[in-house]
Design a protein around this motif. Sequence first.
Motif, PDB file in Angstrom:
ATOM      1  N   UNK A 176       0.487  -5.437  -3.788  1.00  0.00           N
ATOM      2  CA  UNK A 176      -0.575  -4.486  -3.455  1.00  0.00           C
ATOM      3  C   UNK A 176      -1.903  -5.233  -3.359  1.00  0.00           C
ATOM      4  N   UNK A 177      -2.706  -4.837  -2.381  1.00  0.00           N
ATOM      5  CA  UNK A 177      -4.037  -5.435  -2.239  1.00  0.00           C
ATOM      6  C   UNK A 177      -5.028  -4.300  -2.022  1.00  0.00           C
ATOM      7  N   UNK A 178      -5.409  -3.626  -3.130  1.00  0.00           N
ATOM      8  CA  UNK A 178      -6.219  -2.410  -3.020  1.00  0.00           C
ATOM      9  C   UNK A 178      -7.464  -2.605  -2.157  1.00  0.00           C
ATOM     10  N   UNK A 179      -7.630  -1.707  -1.200  1.00  0.00           N
ATOM     11  CA  UNK A 179      -8.835  -1.730  -0.389  1.00  0.00           C
ATOM     12  C   UNK A 179      -8.761  -2.596   0.846  1.00  0.00           C
ATOM     13  N   UNK A 224       0.143   4.185 -11.699  1.00  0.00           N
ATOM     14  CA  UNK A 224       1.138   3.756 -10.719  1.00  0.00           C
ATOM     15  C   UNK A 224       1.413   2.258 -10.820  1.00  0.00           C
ATOM     16  N   UNK A 225       0.942   1.650 -11.908  1.00  0.00           N
ATOM     17  CA  UNK A 225       1.261   0.243 -12.131  1.00  0.00           C
ATOM     18  C   UNK A 225       0.290  -0.733 -11.494  1.00  0.00           C
ATOM     19  N   UNK A 226      -0.868  -0.251 -11.036  1.00  0.00           N
ATOM     20  CA  UNK A 226      -1.859  -1.150 -10.432  1.00  0.00           C
ATOM     21  C   UNK A 226      -2.961  -1.437 -11.449  1.00  0.00           C
ATOM     22  N   UNK A 230       2.263   2.621   4.782  1.00  0.00           N
ATOM     23  CA  UNK A 230       1.673   3.945   4.568  1.00  0.00           C
ATOM     24  C   UNK A 230       0.239   3.953   5.058  1.00  0.00           C
ATOM     25  N   UNK A 231      -0.144   5.002   5.797  1.00  0.00           N
ATOM     26  CA  UNK A 231      -1.526   5.136   6.245  1.00  0.00           C
ATOM     27  C   UNK A 231      -1.915   6.599   6.324  1.00  0.00           C
ATOM     28  N   UNK A 232      -3.018   6.992   5.681  1.00  0.00           N
ATOM     29  CA  UNK A 232      -3.791   6.207   4.737  1.00  0.00           C
ATOM     30  C   UNK A 232      -2.892   5.769   3.577  1.00  0.00           C
ATOM     31  N   UNK A 233      -3.172   4.575   3.051  1.00  0.00           N
ATOM     32  CA  UNK A 233      -2.273   4.052   2.023  1.00  0.00           C
ATOM     33  C   UNK A 233      -2.581   4.658   0.649  1.00  0.00           C
ATOM     34  N   UNK A 234      -1.882   4.183  -0.380  1.00  0.00           N
ATOM     35  CA  UNK A 234      -2.008   4.837  -1.683  1.00  0.00           C
ATOM     36  C   UNK A 234      -3.422   4.705  -2.255  1.00  0.00           C
ATOM     37  N   UNK A 235      -4.175   3.708  -1.762  1.00  0.00           N
ATOM     38  CA  UNK A 235      -5.571   3.559  -2.201  1.00  0.00           C
ATOM     39  C   UNK A 235      -6.528   4.280  -1.255  1.00  0.00           C
ATOM     40  N   UNK A 282       0.808  -1.224   0.000  1.00  0.00           N
ATOM     41  CA  UNK A 282       0.000   0.000   0.000  1.00  0.00           C
ATOM     42  C   UNK A 282       0.834   1.264   0.000  1.00  0.00           C
ATOM     43  N   UNK A 283       2.156   1.077  -0.046  1.00  0.00           N
ATOM     44  CA  UNK A 283       3.047   2.236  -0.136  1.00  0.00           C
ATOM     45  C   UNK A 283       3.038   2.736  -1.575  1.00  0.00           C
ATOM     46  N   UNK A 284       2.932   4.041  -1.744  1.00  0.00           N
ATOM     47  CA  UNK A 284       2.924   4.681  -3.067  1.00  0.00           C
ATOM     48  C   UNK A 284       4.033   4.085  -3.939  1.00  0.00           C
TER      49      UNK A 284
END
Lengths: 443, 515
Positions: free
Chosen positions: A186-189, A412-414, A208-213, A162-164
């Motif tokens: 990454x596990x969005x959400x 961002x590659x997701x 990261x919090x809030x994370x990139x999502x 979840x880090x940018x």
Amino acid sequence: MRYLPLTADDRAAMLAKIGVKDVDALFRDVPKSAQAPREAFDLPDAKGEIEVERILSRFAARNVAASDVPFFCGAGAYKHHVPATVDHLIQRSEFLTSYTPYQPEISQGTLQALFEFQTQVAALTGMEVANASLYDGSTATAEAVLMAMRVTKRPKAILSGGLHKQYIETVETVANLHGVIKRAMASPGRAEDLLPLIDDQTACVVVQSPDVFGLIRDLKPLADAAHAKGALLVVVVTEVVSLGLITPPGEQGADIVVAEGQSLGNGLNFGGPYVGLFAVREKFIRQMPGRLAGQTVDADGRRGFVLTLSTREQHIRRDKATSNICTNSGLCALAFSIHLSLLGEEGFTKLAAINHSRAVELADKLNAIPGVSVITPAFFNEFTIKLPRSAAEVVEELAMKGVLAGVPASRLGYADDLLIVAATETNTDEDIAAFVKALEEVL
Amino acid sequence: MALNSQGRPSQPGTAEASALPTISGDRGLDHEEPLIFELGRDGKCGVDFPDVKVGDTHLGGLRRKGKIGLPGLSEPEVVRHYVRLSRNNYSIDAGLYPLGSCTMKHNPRLNEKLARLPGFADLHPLAPQSAAQGALALMSELARWLTTMTGMPAVTMSPKAGAHGELCGILTIRAAIEAKGEKRTRVLIPESAHGTNPATAAFAGFTVDEVKATPEGRVDMDSLRSKIGPDVAAFMLTNPNTCGLFERDIVEIAKLIHEAGAYFYADGANFNAIAGRVKPGDLGVDAMHINLHKTFSTPHGGGGPGAGPVVLSERLRPFAPLPLLVLEKGGIRLIEDRDSAPEGYKPFGRMAAFHGQMGMFVRALSYMLSHGGNGIRQASEDAVLAANYVLASLKDVMSAPFEGPCMHEALFDDTWLHDTGVTTLDFAKAMIDEGYHPMTMYFPLVVHGAMLIEPTESESKESLDRFIAVLRGMAEEVKAGKTERFEGAPRLAPRRRLDETAASRKPVLKYQAAE
């Protein structure tokens, strides 16, 4: 040339005093083969203010400013209102045109402001000490990983998915030279389970919090697990305004907190200059990178401030320094600090509440559109939606309709069908209605 | 009453008046200013926001419980606080700032104005590229100026300051070496180098090996020859060097480095001496960072922000970090990930999130367009002329360790202070009482008690003459044994000398309310 005060007569008099015939004589140590005449540079001649302003304004006009349209982009840089006072004060000559405060007797303005900045950052993050700023959030994250490796004398860093993504790449670029970087998928959400990755070689876990999502992470279990294995918890915050509403990382067990401070006092600036915040537990201060302003007294016993603990730094320690950083983000830190002084406790917590409430309202409305679902259960002012088709295409189509709808996760590659959406105090009801209407039209 | 050459009193009216304490503790325009935390109170706020109630439904049970501890102040109180703080700073706008190696030149306000155009200042880094074509075009135009001025084929824009640029350059070199399958572990650095050079090389995983200086203040070629070898990755050199001298053997140096298969890294901190007159590309440089906050006048801001783009030679170009700019039919494309890099490019990584210091790019391009190729050349010549003028005007009373001509900074040592009881530090601090910021002291390390003066091209002849007269006057007092004004100086600044030992022994790094 309006910026050059010497006249032809001045130059002649100065050359006479030096005892040379012309200025070329002063360049006599430069090998002839390396002396380039004016014609060797394919560059135009000097221009007046009017022309320069005209040229650069043309470049500016080809960009879409955030304030021109309903605007919902975030993912590490946020559109906030900066009070007029901030930009006025940082343009005072004494702040704008001074150097790094190496002469404290005539730099107390900058030094006291940095000391106040450090106090504010420590308070916001819930940490004991903060430095006087680094370049930005991403480079601060890399410095945090290197510091954790130094403190623990261990080689491995675990990065949350979840880090940018551009933060991950920044960390990898420098920290790969000093250790091993493991990045989780990454596990969005939702929060991935990082606990099984922590072992006795782990220097730190970076989350990261809030994370990139946009997801708010519960950091306490991670802190406990890291500490049980002798590792540090590094927490990254890319939206500092969130700290007005969410429990700060320092209260959840973080050992190092780094943040991007752009949201306060600083414009979007297409990515820079920004300001990196760096806060730690007190026991780590001698391992910190970057400058520190400290309180002391002068020869008359009056309180004053100096740059301190500089034996960590490059100009003293050279190849043994904790970091090579020299120039950092002084003026951006000042802007951050002035903005936060204007907000105070009341203004900052209100600002955070407004941001969250705008985002909740937008999320509810988007979620009601058939085919659209919000996948972030807990968020501050940013969340991710799943679309029935390519988010990048949708963003381009919405841009044609005059709405900048957010950052496609694919940038961002997701995954291709995810859109990262942010709302702040600058978004009006009309902005939100325009976004919802435009999205309904293109889907 | 004692008057100076301009008819101004050089002493206060009466000793009694200046010594008399005031009731307030302030003295005329000199105000003591408390910390903002000592000024604030609950119930005050410098912004007006509606009171919005938010529920807990979307906060994951992590709502903040305690108070943050920020002081409350109204807008006028905040303005007064920072205005009063600002008045305790010296600045280039207010006076000559002769810090060697720092290039404290005039900061044009046009540049500030243009950087604040909404199309730049209010542009999101991840806005669709179709909405940011002006920004990409501006970066591309600045890149053209930088490559033209340096005679180098490529430039990478993202590094955020000089030291960050150095790191970027060294990592590019590292990637090129790895791509060739070589193992090179040492970086050679002259002992006169800026501290960032060895710090950077060590940070990038190399061991640092120092090359000696000659008695003339230049690279000792024998020392360099004895250290160069197949395990050397790079030689990092500042040119003009930190003694203010141009490295005459530069072409030979580059040849030696290249023959050993190593790369030539140039520290561009002193580019202001040669911009518009010398192309580093002609000297055999492989990589050089450019401090936009020095040579191209983006303001120092009390310690940043800066920007440190790095120009690269053809053989390093393929390894430049992300992002890359590609000119295409119909526009400019920003390449943000490795997989999209054009054929032949292998970016070594990424220096930071996003695309570099756009705000600094706008200011630097504004500076360049204003000066033009002719003005940049003239600025370099004036900077070199001013430094030589200072050197020529002071070398009979102070001691210059090296024969001139110098480039854009004049170096003195403390030989002339021997047995006077006055040190470099005392002399520099006494300059504060005379209304000047001190020069760079005790750097470069190769000179004892160094005083490095960089006047820049921004000073008028009148300003230089006055500065010279003041330094001469001070030097003459030292020589006459009148050392009183140097002992414990400064006396007239907002603070006297500060106790740095106490500050580091028991660090107080934030405000704590009295119990």
